[in-house]
Scaffold this motif. Structure first.
Motif, short mmCIF file in Angstrom:
data_model
loop_
_atom_site.label_atom_id
_atom_site.label_comp_id
_atom_site.label_asym_id
_atom_site.label_seq_id
_atom_site.Cartn_x
_atom_site.Cartn_y
_atom_site.Cartn_z
N ARG A 27 0.31 -0.97 0.26
CA ARG A 27 0.07 0.41 0.32
C ARG A 27 1.06 1.43 -0.03
N ASP A 31 0.52 4.49 -2.61
CA ASP A 31 0.32 5.32 -2.32
C ASP A 31 1.81 6.77 -2.77
N ARG A 34 0.91 7.05 -6.66
CA ARG A 34 -0.09 7.82 -6.78
C ARG A 34 0.50 9.20 -7.08
N SER A 35 0.49 9.42 -5.70
CA SER A 35 1.77 10.83 -5.19
C SER A 35 2.77 11.32 -6.52
#
Length: 122
Positions: A27, A31, A34-35
């Motif tokens: 995860r 994350d 994506r950032s």
């Protein structure tokens, strides 16, 4: 540079005995990816560079984990490819080539998805 990379891989393999892949790590990678995509689009060099470095470090650990495991040849291949892509992404960001960084990030995401198709539900 090659010696540094080899050293990181050896260190990653040595640390893999204490390292395990878990949902929290994956995860975190998701994350961060994506950032990073957002920061590449915004040409936010500092944030993107820090996130790319984090991915390089994590994928070095993932690669070391699968190399030490010894019974996951496909996962070794996927993790080597993904680690190389993360390193390529970091280099593109260092030279402020955001188009190349975006293209490489797309390849990295596809590599992750391919590995997950094989290993996520095992």
């Amino acid at each position: 540079m090659a010696a540094l990379l080899a050293g990181l891989l050896v260190a990653g393999a040595a640390a893999s005995a204490a390292f395990s892949l878990d949902g929290d790590l994956m995860r975190g990678i998701e994350d961060t990816t994506r950032s990073l995509d957002s920061n590449v689009s915004l040409k936010n060099k500092e944030a993107a560079a820090a996130e790319a470095q984090q991915l390089v470090d994590w994928f070095a650990q993932v690669q070391g984990y699968y190399e030490a495991k010894g019974d996951a040849a496909d996962a070794v291949g996927f993790s080597r490819k993904t680690h190389a892509l993360a390193s390529e992404l970091r280099r593109a960001l260092a030279s402020e080539d955001y188009d190349a960084a975006s293209d490489t990030l797309g390849l990295l995401v596809r590599s992750c998805k391919t590995c997950h198709e094989v290993y996520k539900h095992k």
